[in-house]
Write a protein that holds these residues in place. Structure first.
Motif, PDB file in Angstrom:
ATOM      1  N   UNK A   1       0.800  -1.208   0.000  1.00 31.36           N
ATOM      2  CA  UNK A   1       0.000   0.000   0.000  1.00 31.36           C
ATOM      3  C   UNK A   1       0.837   1.262   0.000  1.00 31.36           C
ATOM      4  N   UNK A   2       0.178   2.399  -0.216  1.00 25.36           N
ATOM      5  CA  UNK A   2       0.840   3.706  -0.273  1.00 25.36           C
ATOM      6  C   UNK A   2      -0.032   4.712   0.466  1.00 25.36           C
ATOM      7  N   UNK A   3       0.602   5.532   1.304  1.00 25.86           N
ATOM      8  CA  UNK A   3      -0.134   6.585   2.012  1.00 25.86           C
ATOM      9  C   UNK A   3      -0.342   7.787   1.099  1.00 25.86           C
ATOM     10  N   UNK A   4      -1.540   8.287   1.064  1.00 26.48           N
ATOM     11  CA  UNK A   4      -1.829   9.498   0.293  1.00 26.48           C
ATOM     12  C   UNK A   4      -1.253  10.714   1.011  1.00 26.48           C
ATOM     13  N   UNK A   5      -0.628  11.569   0.240  1.00 22.98           N
ATOM     14  CA  UNK A   5      -0.049  12.792   0.785  1.00 22.98           C
ATOM     15  C   UNK A   5      -0.965  13.978   0.502  1.00 22.98           C
ATOM     16  N   UNK A   6      -0.896  14.970   1.364  1.00 19.38           N
ATOM     17  CA  UNK A   6      -1.708  16.178   1.186  1.00 19.38           C
ATOM     18  C   UNK A   6      -1.055  17.086   0.156  1.00 19.38           C
ATOM     19  N   UNK A   7      -0.835  16.527  -1.006  1.00 19.05           N
ATOM     20  CA  UNK A   7      -0.215  17.242  -2.120  1.00 19.05           C
ATOM     21  C   UNK A   7      -1.182  17.189  -3.295  1.00 19.05           C
ATOM     22  N   UNK A   8      -1.859  18.292  -3.605  1.00 25.06           N
ATOM     23  CA  UNK A   8      -2.832  18.287  -4.696  1.00 25.06           C
ATOM     24  C   UNK A   8      -2.176  17.865  -6.015  1.00 25.06           C
ATOM     25  N   UNK A   9      -2.947  17.081  -6.776  1.00 27.76           N
ATOM     26  CA  UNK A   9      -2.397  16.583  -8.040  1.00 27.76           C
ATOM     27  C   UNK A   9      -3.560  16.173  -8.946  1.00 27.76           C
TER      28      UNK A   9
END
Length: 632
Positions: free
Chosen positions: A597-605
């Motif tokens: 799995x991968x953690x979502x970052x608070x980086x808009x994209x």
């Protein structure tokens, strides 16, 4: 005395073109079991004399003449002492046409094993055990359910050591277990209707009411279907009303005249298959064909019919050059009679058997194939997406270095995906006639071919539409299919082939148990692009969504380059679970991935508030589920 005549209502409906159950009236009907009395009825309107000949009367054409039933064109009569298993034909004399000969019964329920050609008096009684399945079928709608179809040619799926085919009974043991284990929801049998030339695979049909005796009795086929139903596996049958074989014992020139086919060769001869084309404008022919469709659903409990070569029925100029076809009454190329027939047969099946599917193999952009007649369509439930198949296989054959220049071959599909209700087919047609197997179509060395095929199958399961895979494709057969040998089961002893089969099992499991993978197949809510524009990297990504708004993110890397820190926008924070990766070692891959799995970052994209930095394995698909069931 026995009732030698048919009731007037049946004859009227037959001549009108609306009799849908000829199999209850025509052919060899057993009317008295104590005396083995059989009533024979056959349509031969031009004939001056018709009799039934067979093993019960030493094939003597004078012993058992049939009588005309009014002006219906039907000849009928009852003969005693005709036990089940008796061989018979109709002896027909039409002096006006210079014709005298013996014909097999068009509504025979059994035939001799080819190359023999006599019809067989047949008992169709069978005690079914699939009531629970039929009840679920009637109350459900497969169009809204997961459908992954395993296409099978019964004669070559598996063979004995002496190269004889398995019987229906033997298939009921081996095929049912295999399909259940692999996880398919349905099987589709290439035509089981009797056909004289084995190499036609059943598409050159002569008997529209008789299952092939090559594999056993009608009851044996019923047993196979019954066992599949008891295992919760649906059964689709290929059905071929588009043309029929020209063998002289069959339907062609049946009473010395062009009875079932058009007289004009521009309409009655198929230029590609050199077979006869049905005259759909003739009422009795429509009754015959509609009854054939009904027969397989009614008597054999088929869950659907896949209608072969619909395009050849719809277009008067199909496969013909200028001057080789006859326009319709408006001067156009549309076959108005065939359109009316297709609407009739889909309507009758749906009205009589709710839940049964009518599926079209239609290779053009004819509008509304899977729309109702009220909407101007043909009334089918589903249509094969031949465009998807051709575009995708052509793309996968490309060296990955060139795929960036053909990115539109994949991104174009959503532009028309909702124009019909589609099945995505990887069928037998793509692995015969020097086309190679699915595996050999893939580009690259051996490792890349397997990786590409894993990628292709994952892509097929992710794209909106039902799924179909021809036997052998599920484990990566090297040789193209031949009806003369079984598929190459020995390959499952090799890890790369066994890994591919394991992937298909896991794809089927994930597909069947995750609504986002199949809900919204036929509406715009079920699919949304994540990023379709990265042609430079040959990467595609999209979301599939279920009715509750839960989503799956599918990402496809069509190059052999491992891409790290590949960023995609997502609508949820938290841990996105990697639920399937076609590059996993258990499938034969290089085991690149995202460690679960991968953690979502608070980086808009990409228009989303959150984003993932992914590792994309080479020539692989990865699937992610969000951390919650919140609406997207």
């Amino acid at each position: 005395m026995h009732k030698d005549h048919l009731d007037d209502a049946t004859l009227y409906l037959f001549n009108e073109g609306s009799e849908a159950q000829l199999y209850r009236h025509f052919g060899a009907q057993r009317v008295d079991l104590l005396t083995d009395a059989v009533r024979f009825a056959v349509w031969a309107p031009a004939a001056a004399y018709v009799s039934v000949v067979g093993t019960f009367n030493a094939w003597d054409p004078k012993r058992n003449p049939l009588q005309p039933a009014g002006v219906s064109g039907v000849h009928v009569g009852t003969v005693e002492g005709v036990p089940v298993g008796s061989l018979y034909k109709y002896h027909i004399e039409t002096p006006s046409m210079g014709f005298s000969g013996d014909k097999a019964d068009p509504v025979a329920f059994g035939m001799e094993i080819p190359p023999k050609t006599a019809s067989v008096v047949t008992d169709l009684s069978y005690t079914w055990h699939d009531a629970a399945w039929l009840a679920r079928r009637q109350s459900g709608d497969w169009r809204a359910q997961p459908m992954s179809i395993y296409e099978v040619h019964l004669g070559s799926w598996r063979k004995h050591q002496d190269q004889t085919s398995l019987s229906y009974q033997e298939l009921a043991d081996e095929l049912v277990d295999y399909v259940k284990r692999t996880g398919f929801t349905h099987v589709e049998f290439m035509p089981v209707m009797e056909h004289p030339y084995y190499g036609s695979w059943g598409y050159q049909t002569t008997s529209y009411f008789a299952p092939s005796r090559r594999y056993g009795t009608p009851q044996d086929l019923m047993y196979l279907i019954d066992r599949l139903h008891q295992a919760d596996i649906g059964v689709l049958l290929d059905w071929v009303p588009s043309h029929f074989a020209t063998d002289d014992f069959g339907l062609g020139l049946f009473d010395g005249t062009h009875l079932y086919e058009h007289a004009d060769p521009r309409q009655g001869i198929h230029p590609q298959w050199h077979s006869y084309v049905f005259n759909y404008g003739r009422n009795e022919v429509r009754s015959f064909l509609v009854s054939s469709a009904m027969f397989w659903v009614d008597i054999f409990h088929a869950d659907g019919l896949r209608v072969d070569a619909v395009s050849s029925m719809l277009y008067l100029n199909f496969g013909r050059e200028e001057g080789q076809w006859v326009p319709n009454r408006y001067g156009g190329y549309e076959n108005l009679e065939a359109i009316a027939f297709l609407r009739q047969v889909t309507h009758v099946i749906h009205e009589t058997f709710p839940g049964v599917l009518m599926i079209a193999e239609e290779s053009t952009a004819w509008p509304g194939v899977s729309r109702s007649a009220q909407e101007g369509g043909l009334g089918f439930d589903l249509k094969w997406d031949m465009g998807w198949m051709h575009d995708t296989l052509d793309y996968m054959a490309l060296d990955p270095i060139y795929r960036r220049y053909h990115h539109d071959a994949l991104t174009f599909r959503p532009m028309y995906a909702q124009s019909e209700r589609f099945i995505l087919p990887l069928s037998h047609d793509e692995v015969v006639h020097q086309k190679g197997s699915l595996l050999t179509k893939m580009s690259g060395d051996t490792w890349q071919k397997f990786a590409n095929l894993r990628l292709l199958l994952a892509y097929q399961y992710a794209v909106p539409g039902k799924k179909l895979l021809f036997m052998g494709g599920e484990f990566g057969q090297w040789r193209e299919w031949s009806h003369d040998r079984e598929i190459d089961w020995f390959l499952l002893g090799q890890s790369s082939h066994a890994g591919l089969w394991q992937l298909v099992q896991d794809l089927n499991h994930r597909y069947r148990t995750t609504p986002a993978w199949y809900q919204g197949d036929h509406d715009n809510e079920g699919f949304a692009w994540c990023d379709f524009a990265d042609r430079a990297a040959s990467v595609l990504s999209f979301f599939r969504r279920d009715l509750e708004g839960r989503s799956v993110l599918a990402v496809f890397n069509f190059t052999p380059v491992v891409r790290t820190h590949y960023r995609l926008g997502v609508p949820h924070e938290g841990l996105w679970h990697e639920v399937l990766n076609t590059d996993a070692a258990c499938y034969g891959g290089s085991n690149q991935g995202n460690l679960g799995g991968v953690w979502a970052e608070a980086l808009p994209w990409g228009g989303q508030a959150w984003s993932l930095a992914l590792t994309l394995p080479p020539l692989a698909a990865v699937f992610f589920e969000p951390p919650s069931v919140e609406r997207d």
